[in-house]
Design a protein around this motif. Structure first.
Motif, PDB file in Angstrom:
ATOM      1  N   ASN A  90     -38.068 -35.299  71.316  1.00 26.70           N
ATOM      2  CA  ASN A  90     -38.463 -35.797  69.989  1.00 26.70           C
ATOM      3  C   ASN A  90     -37.835 -37.161  69.729  1.00 26.70           C
ATOM      4  N   ASN A 112     -43.256 -31.843  73.700  1.00 29.82           N
ATOM      5  CA  ASN A 112     -43.341 -33.198  73.154  1.00 29.82           C
ATOM      6  C   ASN A 112     -43.588 -33.125  71.653  1.00 29.82           C
ATOM      7  N   GLY A 113     -42.538 -33.389  70.899  1.00 26.86           N
ATOM      8  CA  GLY A 113     -42.648 -33.352  69.437  1.00 26.86           C
ATOM      9  C   GLY A 113     -42.783 -34.759  68.887  1.00 26.86           C
ATOM     10  N   GLU A 114     -43.105 -34.810  67.597  1.00 25.79           N
ATOM     11  CA  GLU A 114     -43.234 -36.133  66.990  1.00 25.79           C
ATOM     12  C   GLU A 114     -41.835 -36.725  66.763  1.00 25.79           C
ATOM     13  N   TRP A 115     -41.661 -38.008  67.119  1.00 24.03           N
ATOM     14  CA  TRP A 115     -40.357 -38.644  66.979  1.00 24.03           C
ATOM     15  C   TRP A 115     -40.009 -38.761  65.492  1.00 24.03           C
ATOM     16  N   ILE A 119     -37.453 -30.342  65.904  1.00 27.06           N
ATOM     17  CA  ILE A 119     -38.106 -29.582  66.979  1.00 27.06           C
ATOM     18  C   ILE A 119     -38.613 -28.262  66.412  1.00 27.06           C
ATOM     19  N   GLU A 144     -30.406 -37.439  68.493  1.00 31.93           N
ATOM     20  CA  GLU A 144     -31.448 -38.306  69.068  1.00 31.93           C
ATOM     21  C   GLU A 144     -31.321 -39.672  68.376  1.00 31.93           C
ATOM     22  N   ASN A 151     -30.579 -32.437  66.538  1.00 32.19           N
ATOM     23  CA  ASN A 151     -31.244 -31.225  67.044  1.00 32.19           C
ATOM     24  C   ASN A 151     -30.189 -30.116  67.131  1.00 32.19           C
TER      25      ASN A 151
END
Ligand SMILES: Cc1ncc(COP(=O)(O)O)c(C=O)c1O
Length: 370
Positions: A90, A112-115, A119, A144, A151
């Motif tokens: 992310n 693959n998550g949205e930045w 999560i 991140e 996270n």
């Protein structure tokens, strides 16, 4: 001896260091194969293990590289041939883990998550369940730094435990900046580096390894050479020496930085960082700025701030204005959102943040942005 100019670095590391850390590098030349240097090496390693609460269960493998080297070492040393790692992405550093695995042909399953967004833990659990015969490890970023999101180690670790999968945590910009306990959170591998919240110089990455998990890799077919974790660990244990030439002066600086970490005390360091975040946030909100990450998921170590919409705004001009006044800020782009980033780590104090805010507001007024 010339005095050292003090810069307040608000970029996400290398962070501002104390003068005593800088000066610790000025030492007599020494061959790193000498016992004296071996003792220094072991003392730094053992104190790092203490900082992560890994005594008795974990070791710490120090490598000559930036942080990415530590992540690369981990991903290329611990996943058995024919098995896979589930990588949570992310942000740019999660994506980088995927790129490292691609380069070495380490098979991976991707979330693959949205930045900028948390999560989805249910989706992670489903991915694990669907791939349980192949996946042996779950890798993710703690803080991140692309966006400043945190996270949750405890929740992700709990899912991994349920499926008997080991975890690899990139705690590059959170280790020593907030509490991380490798035992409590059942962390098998945790990576960080010398130049962020531990407040040393750039040049050393370190990987905390659960000893049992590391020993399992003994007979794995090797994908790497310089960065092999167990080889580096065994060599130091046997010879009290780095396997390869270490960054001698950087290690002296790290010795001093770790000493200062314990002198300040982990709780006080976290509190100092947190108070700087609160001061920064309060004024930015008053000025009408919006943040990329919501408060509930914010690590409070780095803030990604949406660029002002005024046509008078230019990141480069703002950067130059502030750097002339001793403050270094950092750009950041996430998807189609332009941001600038301010971190609050390193040997800086609430007073520095207040002074920064004065200079920042001056820039905004001079440019008629506010
Ligand atoms: C979370 C995270 N992972 C990895 C890295 C890469 O570290 P380096 O630039 O030292 O290789 C960074 C750098 O900021 C980071 O913040």
């Amino acid at each position: 001896m010339k005095t050292i100019k003090r810069n307040v670095l608000l970029n996400p590391g290398p962070a501002t260091t104390s003068d005593s850390v800088k000066m610790a590098m000025v030492v007599p030349d020494i061959c790193p194969r000498e016992l004296e240097f071996g003792e220094l090496t072991l003392s730094v390693r053992n104190d790092l293990i203490k900082a992560a609460n890994g005594e008795g269960t974990h070791t710490c493998v120090m490598l000559t590289s930036s942080g990415t080297g530590g992540v690369e070492a981990c991903l290329t040393s611990v996943i058995p041939q024919g098995k896979k790692v589930l990588i949570l992405n992310n942000g740019a550093y999660g994506e980088r883990m995927q790129k490292i695995c691609d380069a070495y042909e380490v098979a991976h399953v991707d979330y693959n998550g949205e930045w900028g967004f948390p999560i989805n833990l249910e989706a992670v659990e489903k991915l694990l369940k669907d791939n349980i015969n192949d996946v042996t490890h779950l890798a993710f970023i703690h803080h991140e730094t692309t966006v400043g999101i945190l996270n949750p180690i405890d929740k992700i670790s709990a899912i991994a435990q349920k499926y008997n999968v080991e975890i690899i945590v990139d705690a590059m910009s959170s280790f020593a900046g907030m509490e991380i306990d490798v035992k409590k959170d059942n962390i098998h591998f945790l990576v960080s580096s010398s130049n962020k919240c531990i407040q040393g110089m750039a040049g050393i990455s370190f990987v905390f390894c659960n000893l049992e998990s590391l020993m399992k890799t003994k007979n794995y077919k090797k994908r790497n050479f310089y960065f092999n974790l167990i080889e580096n660990h065994n060599y130091l244990e046997k010879n009290k020496q780095f396997l390869f030439t270490p960054p001698v002066q950087t290690l002296y600086a790290l010795r001093q930085a770790v000493t200062e970490y314990f002198e300040e005390g982990p709780k006080n360091r976290h509190a100092r960082y947190a108070s700087m975040y609160e001061i920064m946030k309060k004024r930015l909100v008053e000025l009408g700025f919006k943040f990329l990450v919501d408060e509930a998921h914010h690590a409070k170590l780095l803030t990604a701030i949406l660029d002002p919409s005024s046509p008078n705004y230019s990141f480069n001009e703002m950067h130059d204005y502030l750097i002339e006044r001793g403050f270094t800020i950092y750009p950041g782009k996430v998807g189609n959102k332009n941001t600038f980033r301010l971190s609050n780590i390193g040997q800086i104090y609430p007073e520095d943040i207040k002074n920064f805010l004065v200079a920042f507001e001056d820039y905004l007024k001079v440019k008629k942005i506010i």
